[in-house]
Every structure is written in structure tokens, then in C-alpha cells.
Design a protein around this motif. Structure first.
Motif, PDB file in Angstrom:
ATOM      1  N   ALA A 242       0.827  -1.212   0.000  1.00 50.94           N
ATOM      2  CA  ALA A 242       0.000   0.000   0.000  1.00 50.94           C
ATOM      3  C   ALA A 242       0.859   1.259   0.000  1.00 50.94           C
ATOM      4  O   ALA A 242       0.565   2.230  -0.711  1.00 50.94           O
ATOM      5  CB  ALA A 242      -0.944  -0.015   1.198  1.00 50.94           C
ATOM      6  N   GLU A 243       1.925   1.254   0.789  1.00 50.96           N
ATOM      7  CA  GLU A 243       2.798   2.425   0.840  1.00 50.96           C
ATOM      8  C   GLU A 243       3.520   2.659  -0.480  1.00 50.96           C
ATOM      9  O   GLU A 243       3.931   3.787  -0.774  1.00 50.96           O
ATOM     10  CB  GLU A 243       3.804   2.263   1.976  1.00 50.96           C
ATOM     11  N   ALA A 244       3.660   1.600  -1.288  1.00 51.91           N
ATOM     12  CA  ALA A 244       4.284   1.731  -2.604  1.00 51.91           C
ATOM     13  C   ALA A 244       3.275   2.126  -3.678  1.00 51.91           C
ATOM     14  O   ALA A 244       3.639   2.225  -4.853  1.00 51.91           O
ATOM     15  CB  ALA A 244       4.969   0.421  -2.982  1.00 51.91           C
ATOM     16  N   GLY A 245       2.018   2.325  -3.276  1.00 51.28           N
ATOM     17  CA  GLY A 245       0.999   2.743  -4.225  1.00 51.28           C
ATOM     18  C   GLY A 245       0.310   1.625  -4.964  1.00 51.28           C
ATOM     19  O   GLY A 245      -0.371   1.859  -5.973  1.00 51.28           O
ATOM     20  N   VAL A 246       0.452   0.400  -4.470  1.00 47.65           N
ATOM     21  CA  VAL A 246      -0.186  -0.754  -5.107  1.00 47.65           C
ATOM     22  C   VAL A 246      -1.590  -0.937  -4.537  1.00 47.65           C
ATOM     23  O   VAL A 246      -1.745  -0.974  -3.311  1.00 47.65           O
ATOM     24  CB  VAL A 246       0.636  -2.033  -4.874  1.00 47.65           C
ATOM     25  N   PRO A 247      -2.622  -1.054  -5.379  1.00 42.40           N
ATOM     26  CA  PRO A 247      -3.961  -1.373  -4.856  1.00 42.40           C
ATOM     27  C   PRO A 247      -3.934  -2.735  -4.173  1.00 42.40           C
ATOM     28  O   PRO A 247      -3.546  -3.735  -4.775  1.00 42.40           O
ATOM     29  CB  PRO A 247      -4.839  -1.415  -6.114  1.00 42.40           C
TER      30      PRO A 247
END
Length: 360
Positions: free
Chosen positions: A226-231
Motif C-alpha cells: 500500500a505504501e508503494a501505491g499498489v492497490p
């Protein structure tokens, strides 16, 4: 199917305790004590080791038209799964290989050699139309052998090269290794990851899913993604009566970690999974066998399993509806599933095969 004779002890690190004969077997063998000492040191049998069996696949993408499944195409780099989840609905597929859905399923792993090359050819076909491809739909694509074999990694490299949308479900923190591929694709609306958390109880997990990541480690994986922007989504499958009873707590922990999509299924016991699961109960929760199986049958019209498309995922009857109500209320309260992630298929570009120049 022959009656099971439960061994005295479970096998450490394994879900199944026996090599249950599959449904196509003409005979069944079982161990017995003949009074003679065991050849192994101090009479203790060596624990079964994982064996990788290579096969060359004819195709990479499988298709389905099941009305209760959200995807119509999938890809599995492996057959069999070292995680050893006793409830795995894919266990009976080992029967077609003349292998046991019990110990063989989790110790004899079929690895698909060159699956990336086969996938590349299928994506290069003129008639191919891109749609979201679900990876690891039968067995976990990040099971322990992936650390060395890197078949899933090779598949993701093809997906990255062609801008092909995909999603995957895993219960292994190994997915973090490929964040360098996953995060950029997620930013292009091409990737989503779902992490399975059946319960937060580490002891239950150790027995239920012996070689999968611990619950707290899966939560950390959700946070990292999530912190890496992955849904990121969370799967609460399967819900097992009187075994996994912390549905609300799992949802709360997953939400705090960054998951925004959630779904669940109730326990499915097709074919040989039913006697294997009953044996597992007798080994680990002998006092609950009758209660658990009675509740399972309440959700399956009095049977261990009903394959009807309308009910096989969620069950039917009062108890199934109660689980559904608990899930919906908790998910709504927390904010799950308010927005649906849309994959972008417009970016797809067919791969260039050897000896061919790309037009793009």
C-alpha cells in the motif's frame, strides 16, 4: 472412498498427515505396526521433503466461464503448493497426475518450465484480446519454491513488457521481492494484489497453513504494498466455523495496514478435501470435529460440499447468512469496497517474438 485411519501424530510443517489415495486409485495402502523396529534411526521416519517436478506446458493461460468467478482467465506457474493449506480446493487436481491430494500435493510441486515463453506466444497472437489475467488462481504463485525458480517473476516481466493488466492472490510475503515490477505497473493501472488472511491467530495459522507467512507478516506485506501505491485487497477465504472466528478483527487489521478491498468465501470441501479436512480436525481439534462438520453441512444442504454455482462460494442457509451479515457490516463500517479498481487494457502492446521486429 476408504475410511481413514488417523495417524498418532501430525507431520511438522505439513498440512496433510497421509498420502490419501486419490479417487482414481484402484487400491489403497496404509502403514501398520508389525512389531519389527523401524529402519530409520530410533524408529523415527524422516519427514517428507519437497520435490520439484518440471513439466513443459502447452499453454499458459487457462479460461473459465464460471458465473461466480470475477475473472475469465488465469495463469498458474505451479501445480501443487508447498504452503500445505489443508482446506485448499486445488488439492484434488493432483489426482489427475496420479498423485495424492494429501502429502503429494504439498511435497511434489509441478513447475512449468518456460512458462514465460509460452505466455509470450499466446499474447502475440493476432486474435488475442487483453483482459485482466488472474495469476495464482489455483495454487500460490509465491510459494517457497518461487524463491529459487522465479517462474512468477518471469511471468510478471512479460506482463510489464506488454503492459498487460493482472492481479494475484497470495499468502506469502515473497511478493515484496517483485515490488520493483509491481509498483510501476500499479501506477499504470495494470496491477493489484490480494493477500489472504484467514485468521490473526498464529497458532491456528501454523496448523491450518503450515508453510505460509504468519498473520503479522502478511499484514506487513499489505502495508508495504500500500505504501508503494499498489492497490491492495484482503481475502478472508475460507471462513471455517469454530476455527476462524475473528472475521471482524482481521478486517480491522487489514484496513489499518492499507487494504481497501475485501472479500470472503466459506469453506469448500470438494472430492478428497473433505476426508483430508476431517482428518486434520481429528488431529488438531478432536473435540470440535462434530461441531465443525455439522455447521459445514448446515451451509451445504446437509452435505460436505455442494458444487452449485449459486452457493458454492458463500454457502446457503442460516449460518451462511450470518457469516455474510458479519462480513458486510464490518466491511461497510470500515469503508471497504467503496471504490472499484479499474484496470487499463488500452495500454496493451503485443510482445515481439524472436526474429520479429516490434511495430510499436
Amino acid at each position: 472412498m476408504a475410511e481413514l485411519h488417523t495417524p498418532v501424530e501430525a507431520i511438522k510443517g505439513r498440512g496433510a498427515a497421509t498420502r490419501l489415495a486419490h479417487r482414481f486409485s484402484r487400491d489403497e495402502r496404509e502403514a501398520f505396526d508389525d512389531g519389527w523396529p523401524d529402519d530409520a534411526e530410533e524408529g523415527a521416519a524422516l519427514p517428507p521433503r519437497t520435490e520439484v517436478i518440471w513439466e513443459t506446458p502447452k499453454s499458459a493461460i487457462s479460461h473459465n466461464d464460471s458465473p461466480d468467478i470475477y475473472f475469465d482467465r488465469g495463469l498458474n506457474p505451479y501445480r501443487g503448493c508447498e504452503h500445505g493449506c489443508i482446506y485448499c480446493y486445488a488439492r484434488p487436481t493432483h489426482s489427475y497426475l496420479n498423485l495424492s491430494p494429501g502429502l503429494d500435493f504439498e511435497t511434489k510441486i509441478i513447475a512449468k518450465r518456460g512458462i514465460d515463453a509460452v505466455l509470450r506466444k499466446e499474447l502475440a497472437r493476432k486474435a488475442y484480446e487483453p483482459r485482466m489475467l488472474a495469476i495464482g488462481t489455483a495454487t500460490d504463485c509465491y510459494q517457497p519454491v518461487e524463491r529459487e525458480l522465479r517462474l512468477t517473476r518471469s511471468v510478471l516481466e512479460v506482463m510489464d513488457e506488454t503492459n498487460h493488466p493482472w492481479s494475484l492472490v497470495t499468502k506469502n510475503s515473497g511478493v515484496e521481492r517483485d515490488l520493483d515490477l509491481i509498483a510501476p505497473m500499479a501506477h499504470r493501472k495494470l496491477a493489484a494484489v490480494y493477500v489472504t488472511i484467514t485468521t490473526l491467530d498464529a497458532e491456528v495459522t501454523r496448523q491450518l497453513e503450515p508453510r505460509a507467512a504468519a498473520p503479522h507478516r502478511r499484514l506487513r506485506t499489505i502495508r508495504t504494498l500500500a505504501e508503494a501505491g499498489v492497490p491492495v485487497g484482503v481475502s478472508l477465504a475460507p471462513q471455517i466455523p469454530f476455527i476462524t472466528e475473528d472475521l471482524e478483527q482481521v478486517l480491522e487489521a487489514a484496513w489499518d495496514a492499507g487494504a481497501r478491498i475485501a472479500f470472503y468465501h466459506v469453506l469448500r470441501l470438494p472430492w478428497e478435501v473433505a476426508p483430508l479436512f476431517r482428518q486434520w480436525l481429528e488431529l488438531h481439534y478432536p473435540q470440535r470435529v462434530d461441531r465443525v462438520m455439522a455447521r459445514v453441512q448446515d451451509m451445504r444442504g446437509g452435505k460436505d460440499y455442494d458444487a452449485d454455482f449459486a452457493t458454492r462460494m458463500k454457502g446457503s442457509g442460516l449460518w451462511a447468512e450470518l457469516i455474510g451479515q458479519r462480513f458486510r457490516k464490518a466491511a461497510t463500517r470500515l469503508g471497504f469496497n467503496r471504490e472499484r479498481f479499474e484496470f487499463d487494457v488500452s495500454k496493451f502492446r503485443p510482445p515481439a517474438l524472436d526474429g520479429q521486429a516490434s511495430l510499436f
